[in-house]
Write a protein that holds these residues in place. Sequence first.
Motif, PDB file in Angstrom:
ATOM      1  N   ASP A  45       0.800  -1.227   0.000  1.00 50.93           N
ATOM      2  CA  ASP A  45       0.000   0.000   0.000  1.00 50.93           C
ATOM      3  C   ASP A  45       0.837   1.283   0.000  1.00 50.93           C
ATOM      4  OD1 ASP A  45       0.937  -0.078   2.574  1.00 50.93           O
ATOM      5  OD2 ASP A  45      -1.011   0.218   3.531  1.00 50.93           O
ATOM      6  N   ILE A  46       2.136   1.160  -0.237  1.00 49.50           N
ATOM      7  CA  ILE A  46       2.960   2.371  -0.389  1.00 49.50           C
ATOM      8  C   ILE A  46       2.518   3.077  -1.669  1.00 49.50           C
ATOM      9  CG2 ILE A  46       5.293   3.269  -0.820  1.00 49.50           C
ATOM     10  CD1 ILE A  46       6.384   0.950   0.833  1.00 49.50           C
ATOM     11  N   ASN A  47       2.332   4.375  -1.570  1.00 53.86           N
ATOM     12  CA  ASN A  47       1.888   5.163  -2.727  1.00 53.86           C
ATOM     13  C   ASN A  47       3.059   5.461  -3.656  1.00 53.86           C
ATOM     14  OD1 ASN A  47      -0.878   5.680  -1.735  1.00 53.86           O
ATOM     15  ND2 ASN A  47       0.213   6.771  -0.127  1.00 53.86           N
ATOM     16  N   ASP A  48       2.794   5.415  -4.948  1.00 52.30           N
ATOM     17  CA  ASP A  48       3.789   5.841  -5.925  1.00 52.30           C
ATOM     18  C   ASP A  48       3.946   7.353  -5.807  1.00 52.30           C
ATOM     19  OD1 ASP A  48       5.313   5.086  -8.549  1.00 52.30           O
ATOM     20  OD2 ASP A  48       4.158   6.890  -9.038  1.00 52.30           O
ATOM     21  N   PRO A  52      -1.400   8.227  -8.708  1.00 53.93           N
ATOM     22  CA  PRO A  52      -2.339   7.934  -7.610  1.00 53.93           C
ATOM     23  C   PRO A  52      -2.557   6.424  -7.427  1.00 53.93           C
ATOM     24  CG  PRO A  52      -3.570   8.566  -9.547  1.00 53.93           C
ATOM     25  CD  PRO A  52      -2.103   8.702  -9.903  1.00 53.93           C
ATOM     26  N   TYR A  53      -1.508   5.664  -7.569  1.00 54.00           N
ATOM     27  CA  TYR A  53      -1.581   4.211  -7.442  1.00 54.00           C
ATOM     28  C   TYR A  53      -0.572   3.741  -6.404  1.00 54.00           C
ATOM     29  CZ  TYR A  53      -3.900   4.775 -11.940  1.00 54.00           C
ATOM     30  OH  TYR A  53      -4.741   5.185 -12.935  1.00 54.00           O
ATOM     31  N   THR A  54      -0.752   2.520  -5.938  1.00 58.83           N
ATOM     32  CA  THR A  54       0.202   1.946  -4.999  1.00 58.83           C
ATOM     33  C   THR A  54       1.318   1.240  -5.769  1.00 58.83           C
ATOM     34  OG1 THR A  54      -0.906  -0.189  -4.849  1.00 58.83           O
ATOM     35  CG2 THR A  54      -1.634   1.555  -3.304  1.00 58.83           C
ATOM     36  N   VAL A  60       5.516  -2.556  -8.990  1.00 58.78           N
ATOM     37  CA  VAL A  60       6.852  -2.146  -8.564  1.00 58.78           C
ATOM     38  C   VAL A  60       7.331  -3.079  -7.458  1.00 58.78           C
ATOM     39  CG1 VAL A  60       8.180  -0.279  -7.472  1.00 58.78           C
ATOM     40  CG2 VAL A  60       6.525   0.251  -9.278  1.00 58.78           C
ATOM     41  N   VAL A  61       6.429  -3.442  -6.548  1.00 57.37           N
ATOM     42  CA  VAL A  61       6.736  -4.476  -5.555  1.00 57.37           C
ATOM     43  C   VAL A  61       5.909  -5.707  -5.887  1.00 57.37           C
ATOM     44  CG1 VAL A  61       7.429  -2.925  -3.681  1.00 57.37           C
ATOM     45  CG2 VAL A  61       5.052  -3.595  -3.870  1.00 57.37           C
ATOM     46  N   GLN A 152       4.807  11.095   2.408  1.00 58.78           N
ATOM     47  CA  GLN A 152       3.683  11.206   1.457  1.00 58.78           C
ATOM     48  C   GLN A 152       3.445   9.838   0.807  1.00 58.78           C
ATOM     49  OE1 GLN A 152       2.009  13.990   1.329  1.00 58.78           O
ATOM     50  NE2 GLN A 152       0.635  13.589  -0.349  1.00 58.78           N
ATOM     51  N   CYS A 153       4.516   9.144   0.468  1.00 57.68           N
ATOM     52  CA  CYS A 153       4.390   7.799  -0.105  1.00 57.68           C
ATOM     53  C   CYS A 153       3.812   6.811   0.905  1.00 57.68           C
ATOM     54  CB  CYS A 153       5.753   7.283  -0.570  1.00 57.68           C
ATOM     55  SG  CYS A 153       6.462   8.157  -1.967  1.00 57.68           S
TER      56      CYS A 153
END
Length: 158
Positions: A45-48, A52-54, A60-61, A152-153
């Motif tokens: 759930d880390i934000n890019d 506006p996506y995780t 990415v993960v 923020q991420c």
Amino acid sequence: MAQLENATPTIYEVKKSTHRVKQNDLDENIEDPIDSEEIFDLLSDINDPEHPYTLAQLNVVQEELITVEKSERETVIDVKFTPTIPHCSMATLIGLAIRVKLQRSLHPTVKLLVSITPGAHDSELTINRQLADKERVAAAMENPGLMQAVNQCLRAPE
């Protein structure tokens, strides 16, 4: 508004966690071993920083790129992440966000390795060296502007 590096990233469906809480998980006297699924759940759930996506939605993960090795002496968590484009200028920030999230979530004795998936970025060796350098990471965490971007991420989705 600034031009996005990857204006149309591919969005992936994030698989639902199959991790079920067992009674032993709630007993503080029993050690709950960490596994790659649990680490993926922490990171998904880390934000890019740019979209506006995780990180999980952007692939990415990925759980398959996380390994957990436990020995009598130590637990080592190795997270590889894959930027959406090979020249992503946000790769260092993403790696730092992953490292900070894990540092905040896990016991301080757990050894963390965070790096770019081999061949996934034009500057992977340089970025991997930065992410592996404890002094540089500590210095980055003392930089208010950089930590604001990391936080923020890491902020919870609204």
